[in-house]
Scaffold this active site. Sequence first.
Site, PDB file in Angstrom:
ATOM      1  N   HIS A 151      -2.530 -61.808 -42.491  1.00 24.13           N
ATOM      2  CA  HIS A 151      -3.041 -62.976 -41.760  1.00 24.13           C
ATOM      3  C   HIS A 151      -1.997 -64.082 -41.898  1.00 24.13           C
ATOM      4  O   HIS A 151      -1.640 -64.476 -43.019  1.00 24.13           O
ATOM      5  CB  HIS A 151      -4.343 -63.479 -42.377  1.00 24.13           C
ATOM      6  CG  HIS A 151      -5.565 -62.693 -42.011  1.00 24.13           C
ATOM      7  ND1 HIS A 151      -5.708 -61.366 -42.265  1.00 24.13           N
ATOM      8  CD2 HIS A 151      -6.726 -63.083 -41.401  1.00 24.13           C
ATOM      9  CE1 HIS A 151      -6.899 -60.957 -41.835  1.00 24.13           C
ATOM     10  NE2 HIS A 151      -7.536 -61.978 -41.309  1.00 24.13           N
TER      11      HIS A 151
ATOM     12  N   GLU B 224      -2.409 -68.675 -38.419  1.00 22.70           N
ATOM     13  CA  GLU B 224      -3.770 -69.093 -38.050  1.00 22.70           C
ATOM     14  C   GLU B 224      -3.925 -70.534 -38.564  1.00 22.70           C
ATOM     15  O   GLU B 224      -3.927 -71.468 -37.775  1.00 22.70           O
ATOM     16  CB  GLU B 224      -4.811 -68.146 -38.674  1.00 22.70           C
ATOM     17  CG  GLU B 224      -6.254 -68.464 -38.302  1.00 22.70           C
ATOM     18  CD  GLU B 224      -7.279 -67.688 -39.160  1.00 22.70           C
ATOM     19  OE1 GLU B 224      -6.960 -67.254 -40.281  1.00 22.70           O
ATOM     20  OE2 GLU B 224      -8.439 -67.557 -38.700  1.00 22.70           O
TER      21      GLU B 224
ATOM     22  N   HIS C   9      -8.474 -55.564 -35.768  1.00 25.66           N
ATOM     23  CA  HIS C   9      -8.707 -56.670 -36.714  1.00 25.66           C
ATOM     24  C   HIS C   9     -10.201 -56.973 -36.788  1.00 25.66           C
ATOM     25  O   HIS C   9     -10.728 -57.780 -36.011  1.00 25.66           O
ATOM     26  CB  HIS C   9      -7.908 -57.900 -36.248  1.00 25.66           C
ATOM     27  CG  HIS C   9      -7.860 -59.014 -37.248  1.00 25.66           C
ATOM     28  ND1 HIS C   9      -6.680 -59.541 -37.736  1.00 25.66           N
ATOM     29  CD2 HIS C   9      -8.847 -59.725 -37.844  1.00 25.66           C
ATOM     30  CE1 HIS C   9      -6.949 -60.521 -38.580  1.00 25.66           C
ATOM     31  NE2 HIS C   9      -8.264 -60.654 -38.665  1.00 25.66           N
TER      32      HIS C   9
ATOM     33  N   HIS D 175     -13.122 -57.443 -39.947  1.00 27.14           N
ATOM     34  CA  HIS D 175     -13.494 -57.427 -41.371  1.00 27.14           C
ATOM     35  C   HIS D 175     -14.865 -56.788 -41.492  1.00 27.14           C
ATOM     36  O   HIS D 175     -15.826 -57.269 -40.860  1.00 27.14           O
ATOM     37  CB  HIS D 175     -13.531 -58.847 -41.926  1.00 27.14           C
ATOM     38  CG  HIS D 175     -12.211 -59.560 -41.845  1.00 27.14           C
ATOM     39  ND1 HIS D 175     -11.329 -59.622 -42.902  1.00 27.14           N
ATOM     40  CD2 HIS D 175     -11.609 -60.219 -40.821  1.00 27.14           C
ATOM     41  CE1 HIS D 175     -10.256 -60.313 -42.535  1.00 27.14           C
ATOM     42  NE2 HIS D 175     -10.398 -60.678 -41.276  1.00 27.14           N
TER      43      HIS D 175
ATOM     44  N   ASP E  85     -12.464 -60.117 -35.231  1.00 27.05           N
ATOM     45  CA  ASP E  85     -12.375 -60.717 -36.573  1.00 27.05           C
ATOM     46  C   ASP E  85     -13.691 -60.584 -37.341  1.00 27.05           C
ATOM     47  O   ASP E  85     -13.812 -59.709 -38.196  1.00 27.05           O
ATOM     48  CB  ASP E  85     -11.947 -62.191 -36.437  1.00 27.05           C
ATOM     49  CG  ASP E  85     -11.188 -62.730 -37.631  1.00 27.05           C
ATOM     50  OD1 ASP E  85     -10.851 -61.946 -38.532  1.00 27.05           O
ATOM     51  OD2 ASP E  85     -10.917 -63.950 -37.652  1.00 27.05           O
ATOM     52  N   ASP E  86     -14.642 -61.456 -37.081  1.00 25.04           N
ATOM     53  CA  ASP E  86     -15.946 -61.454 -37.771  1.00 25.04           C
ATOM     54  C   ASP E  86     -17.005 -61.773 -36.711  1.00 25.04           C
ATOM     55  O   ASP E  86     -17.537 -62.902 -36.664  1.00 25.04           O
ATOM     56  CB  ASP E  86     -15.966 -62.546 -38.854  1.00 25.04           C
ATOM     57  CG  ASP E  86     -14.733 -62.485 -39.751  1.00 25.04           C
ATOM     58  OD1 ASP E  86     -14.659 -61.574 -40.588  1.00 25.04           O
ATOM     59  OD2 ASP E  86     -13.836 -63.336 -39.574  1.00 25.04           O
TER      60      ASP E  86
END
Length: 326
Positions: free
Chosen positions: A190, A193, A10, A12, A271-272
Amino acid sequence: MTTIPKLELHLHLEGAAPPGFIRTLASRKGVDLSRIFDARGAYAYRDFPDFLRVYEAACTVLTSPQDFHDLTLAVLEHSAEQGVIYTEAFLSPDFCGGGDLDAWRDYLAAIEAAAAQAETDMGITMRGCITCIRHFGPDKARAIARCAQESAGRFITGFGIAGNEAMLQPRDFAYAFDAAREAGLGLTAHAGEWGGPESVRAALRDLRVTRIGHGVRAIEDPALVDDLAENGVVLEVCPGSNIALGLYPSIAAHPIDRLRRAGVGVTVSTDDPPFFHTTMTREYQALAEHFGWDTPEFDAIARTALEAAFCDADTRAAIAQRLEAQ
Ligand code: ADE
Ligand code: ZN
């Protein structure tokens, strides 16, 4: 910690752009993006909707296939330094030509060329998971699913949905997911969350995904936790992201270890990472420190990630060999 071989499911691609990378592009292109950075040059946002705004502003300077080539190399270099041997990156055609199929092909060729170079030079294998964006709506998602259908293969192996979970419903995206499934792509969404357990149930029911991005709020419903464990649904858990965005106050309060103990398949991702001041190594360190995770737990999440990866059998076997060689 750095040398433990890691699989990340996961990540991005645009969300992994270092702020310095975005700043350099902005100044080269004469775009003023100073409002999205703080005094120290890090991404600055207040909350999740503001995070999405900053994220999308950063993407406005990624305007060419060459930009995405350079971004892919920079991101994979960083991941390889963290001991990541396999990464599934979320790729968003919305930010690569706006979902136009011909434009997307050019962007994808550039990303794939960079991934091939990184595999040769740094020993990291990347596969792509095409991602539509929930708050851009179902019509955009259909165009993105067409991009996914057209590019499904050895490199593009999955389809997913990111964006603001508070908007629209999974069933609004069923058409896009049906198209991606027919193209043979693995599916993830997603959920759990910003939405609670019902959001996770809706993604499983209406999009028929095998993985959930985040999914951590399933912990609020013990029956759902049992269902996830029984049905082998794998969660792409990103603890540092959840904490930075204010979902949980600390790693100690994060449910990843409770989910694991309940038998749910959990994996760990960033994630980021620059947005959340994290790396795969930092995630591993936090799990070791707060939950006592050690070799058995880290081996187990690597095996879970390998089984849940959307890659083909040859790639899975090659990664399995690298894990065993450690
Ligand atoms: N896009 C990038 N990061 C995201 C997140 N944490 N949730 C939803 N959409 C995203
Ligand atoms: Zn995400």
